[in-house]
Scaffold this active site. Structure first.
Site, PDB file in Angstrom:
ATOM      1  N   CYS A 179       3.316   6.977   0.369  1.00 37.09           N
ATOM      2  CA  CYS A 179       4.084   6.260   0.813  1.00 37.09           C
ATOM      3  C   CYS A 179       4.180   4.720  -0.040  1.00 37.09           C
ATOM      4  O   CYS A 179       3.370   4.559  -0.641  1.00 37.09           O
ATOM      5  CB  CYS A 179       2.305   5.659   2.062  1.00 37.09           C
ATOM      6  SG  CYS A 179       1.483   7.141   2.001  1.00 37.09           S
ATOM      7  N   CYS A 212     -16.879   2.552   9.341  1.00 35.50           N
ATOM      8  CA  CYS A 212     -15.380   3.275   9.442  1.00 35.50           C
ATOM      9  C   CYS A 212     -14.777   3.821   8.325  1.00 35.50           C
ATOM     10  O   CYS A 212     -15.287   3.038   7.359  1.00 35.50           O
ATOM     11  CB  CYS A 212     -14.224   1.773   9.604  1.00 35.50           C
ATOM     12  SG  CYS A 212     -12.501   2.287  10.280  1.00 35.50           S
ATOM     13  N   CYS A 255      -3.180   9.275  -5.657  1.00 35.78           N
ATOM     14  CA  CYS A 255      -3.196   9.988  -4.504  1.00 35.78           C
ATOM     15  C   CYS A 255      -1.206  10.839  -4.195  1.00 35.78           C
ATOM     16  O   CYS A 255      -0.786  10.104  -4.424  1.00 35.78           O
ATOM     17  CB  CYS A 255      -3.080   9.361  -2.933  1.00 35.78           C
ATOM     18  SG  CYS A 255      -2.752   9.900  -1.079  1.00 35.78           S
ATOM     19  N   CYS A 299      -9.357   3.902  15.212  1.00 31.62           N
ATOM     20  CA  CYS A 299      -8.199   3.064  14.551  1.00 31.62           C
ATOM     21  C   CYS A 299      -7.112   3.304  14.505  1.00 31.62           C
ATOM     22  O   CYS A 299      -7.178   4.103  12.704  1.00 31.62           O
ATOM     23  CB  CYS A 299      -9.352   2.267  12.999  1.00 31.62           C
ATOM     24  SG  CYS A 299      -8.944   1.372  12.867  1.00 31.62           S
ATOM     25  N   CYS A 308     -15.728  -0.249   6.314  1.00 26.97           N
ATOM     26  CA  CYS A 308     -14.756   0.103   6.163  1.00 26.97           C
ATOM     27  C   CYS A 308     -13.961   1.257   5.404  1.00 26.97           C
ATOM     28  O   CYS A 308     -14.227   0.382   4.115  1.00 26.97           O
ATOM     29  CB  CYS A 308     -13.541  -0.577   6.801  1.00 26.97           C
ATOM     30  SG  CYS A 308     -13.585  -1.475   8.598  1.00 26.97           S
ATOM     31  N   CYS A 348       2.158   1.967  -0.767  1.00 27.97           N
ATOM     32  CA  CYS A 348       0.952   1.778  -1.075  1.00 27.97           C
ATOM     33  C   CYS A 348       0.732   1.852  -2.409  1.00 27.97           C
ATOM     34  O   CYS A 348       1.773   3.147  -3.226  1.00 27.97           O
ATOM     35  CB  CYS A 348       0.622   3.507  -0.695  1.00 27.97           C
ATOM     36  SG  CYS A 348      -1.631   3.384  -1.299  1.00 27.97           S
ATOM     37  N   ARG A 354      -6.254  -6.274  14.550  1.00 32.49           N
ATOM     38  CA  ARG A 354      -6.671  -6.683  13.613  1.00 32.49           C
ATOM     39  C   ARG A 354      -5.993  -7.300  12.850  1.00 32.49           C
ATOM     40  O   ARG A 354      -4.761  -6.592  12.939  1.00 32.49           O
ATOM     41  CB  ARG A 354      -7.943  -5.761  12.968  1.00 32.49           C
ATOM     42  CG  ARG A 354      -8.256  -6.549  11.859  1.00 32.49           C
ATOM     43  CD  ARG A 354      -9.605  -4.832  11.034  1.00 32.49           C
ATOM     44  NE  ARG A 354     -10.655  -5.124  11.897  1.00 32.49           N
ATOM     45  CZ  ARG A 354     -10.871  -3.754  12.469  1.00 32.49           C
ATOM     46  NH1 ARG A 354      -9.592  -3.012  11.856  1.00 32.49           N
ATOM     47  NH2 ARG A 354     -12.042  -3.338  13.110  1.00 32.49           N
TER      48      ARG A 354
END
Ligand code: SAM
Ligand code: DTB
Ligand code: SF4
Length: 343
Positions: free
Chosen positions: A68, A139, A64, A199, A108, A71, A277
């Site tokens: 972040c 999701c 990616c 979400c 998800c 991550c 969650r």
């Protein structure tokens, strides 16, 4: 004649005008008082003994371009995660069917993209339709969306879109530099306008201050409409990521369990109807802490032995925990409103 229960708590109003000072006051309550209040709000709006089961699948892993700091899938991380192509529709559906057999209500799917390319959309649409046809809620979390892409997903029948704000607006730039907090809000707005349930939540335990946690909950609880789902992740410290390595070097920065439960409780009190969650990080959390989170209003978890790339508690461990705590998987739609007679 209907007999009113004199000790049933009054349903508090749904507010989107919370101030930072009010949220800071909630955080600062004596712990048992805070959890008690959160449990009251929870019981007024939800079946408190039921916890929703959701399963995650990474449908496109690694490589990616975003940076972040938490991550494992960022090209900036040296985590050893290998980049893959978008998973074949059939393989996604096999995973979804297994999740359904294991009792999940929601499936998800995550992709390590900054944003989906338009050429990816037909396969994504096919996946959404296929998973829905299995009788699961869908999701997706694919990064930033244009209004047109959000509309395409809505048309395919996508139930929820996950796009986390992750932390307070002030802290955001220290965690991620390749996009802004405002970019995040823009996609959330596109999702909301397309009619898809929102979400959005974030991560605690990234070395942030109490004030950042206040700002994080404030940003969620003052959205024009509360998110339908609020994932609260505890940082999974991954070696080779900025934040994983920072925690390894400064173990004192690790989030305290009580502070984590406080964050869950404040989310529950400020966003009474949302599903809160208890997301990443359960693997290294004691059952006692998880039980406190359920008492404080968490009513959804990720099951299965993997999150996206990180290990998760696993179905067997969760079934054993549910049996020990007397919890049941959520059955039926959510959230439940006070006065419906089912609380
Ligand atoms: N690329 C998409 C995006 O960023 O929106 C979707 C996938 S991303 C992995 C989804 C969320 O997982 C992030 O926003 C973050 O809140 C959470 N996450 C990622 N790595 C994590 C970690 N190591 N510990 C806890 N939560 C994490
Ligand atoms: C969310 O808030 N947590 C999930 C989901 N949304 C996509 C992801 C957790 C990822 C944990 C780290 C990993 O598996 O790589
Ligand atoms: Fe990419 Fe999402 Fe990971 Fe950020 S959190 S690096 S956007 S996969």
């Amino acid at each position: 004649m209907t007999v009113l229960d004199p000790i049933a708590p009054a349903a508090p109003a749904i507010r989107t005008d919370w101030t930072r000072a009010e949220i800071a006051e909630l955080f600062a309550l004596p712990f048992t008082e805070l959890v008690f209040r959160a449990a009251e709000v929870h019981r007024a709006h939800h079946r408190a003994g039921e916890v929703q089961l959701a399963t995650l699948l990474s449908i496109k892993t690694g490589g990616c371009p975003e940076d972040c700091g938490y991550c494992s899938q960022s090209v900036s991380a040296e985590s050893g995660v290998k980049a893959t192509k978008l998973m074949d529709v059939r393989e996604v559906l096999q995973n979804a069917a297994r999740a359904k057999d294991n009792g999940s209500q929601r499936f998800c799917m995550g992709a390590a993209w900054r944003n989906p390319k338009d050429r990816d959309m037909p396969a994504i649409v096919e996946i959404v339709k296929g998973v829905r046809a299995l009788g699961l809620e869908t999701c997706m979390t694919l990064g930033m969306l244009t209004p047109q892409q959000a509309d395409q997903l809505a048309e395919a029948g996508l139930d929820y879109y996950n796009h986390n704000i992750d932390t307070s607006p002030e802290r955001y730039g220290e965690v991620i530099t390749t996009r802004s907090f405002a970019d995040r809000l823009e996609t959330i707005d596109n999702v909301r306008k397309a009619g898809i349930n929102v979400c959005t939540g974030g991560i605690v335990g990234m070395g942030e201050t109490r004030e950042d946690r206040v700002g994080f909950i404030h940003a969620l609880a003052t959205m024009p409409q509360h998110p339908e789902s609020v994932p609260v992740n505890a940082l999974v410290p991954v070696k080779g990521t900025v934040l994983g390595d920072m925690l390894a070097d400064t173990p004192l920065a690790k989030i305290d369990d009580i502070e984590f439960v406080r964050t869950v409780a404040v989310a529950r009190i400020t966003m009474p109807l949302s599903m809160v969650r208890l997301s990443a990080g359960r693997e290294s959390m004691s059952e006692a802490t998880q039980a406190l989170c359920f008492l404080a209003g968490a009513n959804s978890i990720f099951t299965g032995d993997r999150l996206l790339t990180a290990p998760n508690a696993g179905d067997d461990a969760d079934q054993a925990m549910f049996a020990r705590l007397g919890l049941k998987p959520l059955a039926g739609p959510e959230p439940l409103r006070a006065g419906c007679g089912c609380g």
